[in-house]
Design a protein around this motif. Structure first.
Motif, PDB file in Angstrom:
ATOM      1  N   VAL A 189       0.848  -1.192   0.000  1.00 34.48           N
ATOM      2  CA  VAL A 189       0.000   0.000   0.000  1.00 34.48           C
ATOM      3  C   VAL A 189       0.880   1.237   0.000  1.00 34.48           C
ATOM      4  CG1 VAL A 189      -1.654   1.378   1.326  1.00 34.48           C
ATOM      5  CG2 VAL A 189      -1.917  -1.111   1.207  1.00 34.48           C
ATOM      6  N   LEU A 190       0.585   2.168  -0.889  1.00 34.73           N
ATOM      7  CA  LEU A 190       1.166   3.503  -0.823  1.00 34.73           C
ATOM      8  C   LEU A 190       0.068   4.426  -0.328  1.00 34.73           C
ATOM      9  CD1 LEU A 190       3.487   5.492  -1.305  1.00 34.73           C
ATOM     10  CD2 LEU A 190       2.575   5.843  -3.614  1.00 34.73           C
ATOM     11  N   LEU A 191       0.137   4.807   0.935  1.00 37.24           N
ATOM     12  CA  LEU A 191      -0.869   5.679   1.531  1.00 37.24           C
ATOM     13  C   LEU A 191      -0.390   7.118   1.367  1.00 37.24           C
ATOM     14  CD1 LEU A 191      -3.511   5.983   3.011  1.00 37.24           C
ATOM     15  CD2 LEU A 191      -2.320   5.547   5.164  1.00 37.24           C
ATOM     16  N   LYS A 192      -1.165   7.902   0.635  1.00 35.85           N
ATOM     17  CA  LYS A 192      -0.765   9.260   0.262  1.00 35.85           C
ATOM     18  C   LYS A 192      -1.300  10.262   1.280  1.00 35.85           C
ATOM     19  CE  LYS A 192      -2.817   8.429  -3.575  1.00 35.85           C
ATOM     20  NZ  LYS A 192      -3.400   8.441  -4.933  1.00 35.85           N
ATOM     21  N   GLY A 193      -0.388  10.995   1.894  1.00 34.69           N
ATOM     22  CA  GLY A 193      -0.775  11.907   2.966  1.00 34.69           C
ATOM     23  C   GLY A 193      -0.930  13.350   2.552  1.00 34.69           C
ATOM     24  N   GLY A 194      -1.100  13.604   1.269  1.00 29.76           N
ATOM     25  CA  GLY A 194      -1.157  14.977   0.790  1.00 29.76           C
ATOM     26  C   GLY A 194      -2.324  15.786   1.323  1.00 29.76           C
ATOM     27  N   HIS A 195      -3.394  15.128   1.775  1.00 28.08           N
ATOM     28  CA  HIS A 195      -4.554  15.854   2.282  1.00 28.08           C
ATOM     29  C   HIS A 195      -4.370  16.331   3.719  1.00 28.08           C
ATOM     30  CE1 HIS A 195      -7.530  13.993  -0.857  1.00 28.08           C
ATOM     31  NE2 HIS A 195      -6.564  14.711  -1.387  1.00 28.08           N
ATOM     32  N   LEU A 196      -3.288  15.917   4.372  1.00 27.62           N
ATOM     33  CA  LEU A 196      -3.013  16.423   5.706  1.00 27.62           C
ATOM     34  C   LEU A 196      -2.495  17.851   5.617  1.00 27.62           C
ATOM     35  CD1 LEU A 196      -1.200  13.328   7.282  1.00 27.62           C
ATOM     36  CD2 LEU A 196      -3.556  14.072   7.705  1.00 27.62           C
ATOM     37  N   SER A 197      -2.732  18.638   6.627  1.00 28.86           N
ATOM     38  CA  SER A 197      -2.240  20.009   6.639  1.00 28.86           C
ATOM     39  C   SER A 197      -0.764  20.026   7.006  1.00 28.86           C
ATOM     40  CB  SER A 197      -3.046  20.846   7.642  1.00 28.86           C
ATOM     41  OG  SER A 197      -2.913  20.306   8.948  1.00 28.86           O
ATOM     42  N   GLY A 198      -0.111  21.142   6.723  1.00 24.72           N
ATOM     43  CA  GLY A 198       1.300  21.281   7.065  1.00 24.72           C
ATOM     44  C   GLY A 198       2.145  21.636   5.864  1.00 24.72           C
ATOM     45  N   ASP A 199       3.393  22.004   6.142  1.00 21.70           N
ATOM     46  CA  ASP A 199       4.311  22.427   5.084  1.00 21.70           C
ATOM     47  C   ASP A 199       4.984  21.266   4.382  1.00 21.70           C
ATOM     48  OD1 ASP A 199       3.762  25.096   5.673  1.00 21.70           O
ATOM     49  OD2 ASP A 199       5.398  25.225   7.147  1.00 21.70           O
ATOM     50  N   TRP A 200       4.823  20.068   4.935  1.00 21.46           N
ATOM     51  CA  TRP A 200       5.449  18.889   4.350  1.00 21.46           C
ATOM     52  C   TRP A 200       4.388  17.860   3.990  1.00 21.46           C
ATOM     53  CZ3 TRP A 200      10.624  18.105   3.236  1.00 21.46           C
ATOM     54  CH2 TRP A 200      11.482  19.130   3.649  1.00 21.46           C
ATOM     55  N   VAL A 201       4.629  17.170   2.881  1.00 24.68           N
ATOM     56  CA  VAL A 201       3.760  16.075   2.454  1.00 24.68           C
ATOM     57  C   VAL A 201       4.479  14.761   2.756  1.00 24.68           C
ATOM     58  CG1 VAL A 201       2.637  14.932   0.506  1.00 24.68           C
ATOM     59  CG2 VAL A 201       2.667  17.437   0.644  1.00 24.68           C
ATOM     60  N   VAL A 202       3.785  13.868   3.445  1.00 28.35           N
ATOM     61  CA  VAL A 202       4.373  12.576   3.824  1.00 28.35           C
ATOM     62  C   VAL A 202       3.518  11.461   3.243  1.00 28.35           C
ATOM     63  CG1 VAL A 202       5.012  11.049   5.714  1.00 28.35           C
ATOM     64  CG2 VAL A 202       5.308  13.524   5.956  1.00 28.35           C
ATOM     65  N   ASP A 203       4.149  10.585   2.476  1.00 27.13           N
ATOM     66  CA  ASP A 203       3.512   9.375   1.964  1.00 27.13           C
ATOM     67  C   ASP A 203       4.193   8.167   2.607  1.00 27.13           C
ATOM     68  OD1 ASP A 203       2.017  11.003   0.231  1.00 27.13           O
ATOM     69  OD2 ASP A 203       3.560  10.870  -1.330  1.00 27.13           O
ATOM     70  N   LEU A 204       3.476   7.070   2.698  1.00 24.96           N
ATOM     71  CA  LEU A 204       4.029   5.883   3.345  1.00 24.96           C
ATOM     72  C   LEU A 204       3.823   4.658   2.456  1.00 24.96           C
ATOM     73  CD1 LEU A 204       5.282   5.084   6.210  1.00 24.96           C
ATOM     74  CD2 LEU A 204       3.037   4.068   6.629  1.00 24.96           C
ATOM     75  N   LEU A 205       4.916   3.989   2.106  1.00 20.97           N
ATOM     76  CA  LEU A 205       4.851   2.724   1.374  1.00 20.97           C
ATOM     77  C   LEU A 205       4.996   1.587   2.375  1.00 20.97           C
ATOM     78  CD1 LEU A 205       4.830   0.998  -1.223  1.00 20.97           C
ATOM     79  CD2 LEU A 205       7.328   1.278  -1.310  1.00 20.97           C
ATOM     80  N   ALA A 206       3.962   0.768   2.481  1.00 22.36           N
ATOM     81  CA  ALA A 206       3.970  -0.356   3.410  1.00 22.36           C
ATOM     82  C   ALA A 206       3.832  -1.655   2.626  1.00 22.36           C
ATOM     83  CB  ALA A 206       2.833  -0.227   4.420  1.00 22.36           C
ATOM     84  N   GLU A 207       4.717  -2.600   2.910  1.00 23.88           N
ATOM     85  CA  GLU A 207       4.664  -3.929   2.317  1.00 23.88           C
ATOM     86  C   GLU A 207       4.574  -4.954   3.440  1.00 23.88           C
ATOM     87  OE1 GLU A 207       7.328  -4.548  -1.244  1.00 23.88           O
ATOM     88  OE2 GLU A 207       8.347  -2.830  -0.317  1.00 23.88           O
ATOM     89  N   ARG A 208       3.989  -6.093   3.129  1.00 19.61           N
ATOM     90  CA  ARG A 208       3.792  -7.120   4.161  1.00 19.61           C
ATOM     91  C   ARG A 208       5.108  -7.629   4.731  1.00 19.61           C
ATOM     92  NH1 ARG A 208      -0.791 -11.001   1.348  1.00 19.61           N
ATOM     93  NH2 ARG A 208      -2.495  -9.479   1.317  1.00 19.61           N
ATOM     94  N   GLU A 209       6.089  -7.796   3.879  1.00 19.83           N
ATOM     95  CA  GLU A 209       7.318  -8.457   4.302  1.00 19.83           C
ATOM     96  C   GLU A 209       8.512  -7.520   4.336  1.00 19.83           C
ATOM     97  OE1 GLU A 209       7.009 -11.426   5.380  1.00 19.83           O
ATOM     98  OE2 GLU A 209       4.941 -11.673   4.681  1.00 19.83           O
ATOM     99  N   ALA A 210       8.282  -6.218   4.497  1.00 16.71           N
ATOM    100  CA  ALA A 210       9.391  -5.273   4.502  1.00 16.71           C
ATOM    101  C   ALA A 210       9.062  -4.101   5.413  1.00 16.71           C
ATOM    102  CB  ALA A 210       9.670  -4.787   3.083  1.00 16.71           C
TER     103      ALA A 210
END
Length: 294
Positions: A189-210
């Motif tokens: 899953v690549l969960l895109k955090g662009g809708h959060l407020s703030g000066d930085w955009v954080v996305d998270l790539l999560a894999e089952r085995e990593a």
């Protein structure tokens, strides 16, 4: 005028023909050109791939919002996929808006039948304007039918919240939400955090085995964010088609979309949420020439 003698031309008997990297978009059409099939094709071209389409829905929309949606009959969607795969072939697939449970099943059947590689699912549910695009039964079908079959799912926070039945608030909530999405059947899953407020955009790539990969960048201030999700998932599929690992593909695709946002940040297109500048850095068409058989 340049002329070529037979000695200048490839010898068909000694050299196998080259081919493009082929990426198929199964998605909806955006009449405004900023998202959907149109954004996908622009992205594939910018990243040096040969783009193909199977249109799952037609929308009447512009930069201000979606005015109407017409789902393509499931049998017609199947015919489009069959025609492309059986003749041209596919190196990667991007799935966007699917308008009904029937079209979801058609796509799932095609993935199994043709063993389609490198499938990226962008679970399009809500437009940038806030318009709801698909019904609950269709989103349920996406999870049930497609999550186990794809390589990556790329929801934004609104879409992830809808799938999980909860609001996702704050950067610290990304990891837990991504793990819950993995538990629904997605391998990554690549969960895109662009809708959060703030000066930085954080996305998270999560894999089952990593371990999870956190990607951060300074927020680009612009009113032109229409089609960012479509563009990112298409860019990931294009990078996977070229042989990148998933973390490499996500990182490279994210760099491309940041460049496209920055290049189009001050451009005026329509009176609402404008598009990115997809062609800001076109690349040479990527061609594969298989080695000679021995």
């Amino acid at each position: 005028m340049t002329t070529h003698t037979p000695a200048d031309l490839p010898d068909a008997a000694s050299e196998r023909p080259a081919r493009y990297l082929r990426v198929l978009s199964i998605a909806g059409s955006d009449s405004g050109g900023g998202a959907g099939i149109q954004a996908d094709l622009k992205t594939f071209s910018a990243l040096g791939c040969y783009g193909m389409t199977a249109i799952a829905a037609i929308t009447a929309q512009n930069t201000c919002g979606v005015r109407a949606i017409h789902g393509i009959p499931a049998e017609m969607l199947k015919a489009q996929i069959d025609a492309v795969v059986q003749d041209i072939g596919v190196d990667a697939v991007k799935i966007g808006m699917l308008a009904s449970p029937e079209t979801v099943r058609v796509v799932a059947d095609a993935i199994r039948q043709y063993q389609l590689p490198h499938v990226v699912l962008d679970p399009v549910m809500v437009a940038t304007s806030g318009d709801r695009l698909i019904a609950t039964e269709t989103s349920d079908a996406l999870v049930r039918e497609l999550f186990p079959l794809v390589e990556l799912v790329t929801p934004n926070l609104d879409e992830a919240g809808w799938l999980l039945g909860q609001r996702i608030e704050g950067i610290e909530a990304l990891e837990g939400a991504a793990r819950q999405l993995l538990a629904l059947g997605a391998p990554a899953v690549l969960l895109k955090g662009g809708h959060l407020s703030g000066d930085w955009v954080v996305d998270l790539l999560a894999e089952r085995e990593a371990p999870s990969l956190r990607l951060e960048s300074a927020r680009i201030v612009t009113h032109n964010g229409h089609g960012t999700g479509c563009t990112l998932s298409s860019a990931i599929a294009a990078e996977l088609a070229g042989g990148a690992t998933l973390p490499q593909a996500v990182t490279s695709a994210r760099a491309y979309i940041l460049g496209a946002i920055a290049a189009g940040a001050d451009v005026r297109t329509g009176s609402g949420h404008g598009p990115l500048n997809h062609g800001y850095a076109p690349r040479v068409q990527k061609v594969i020439r298989p080695p000679l058989s021995r």
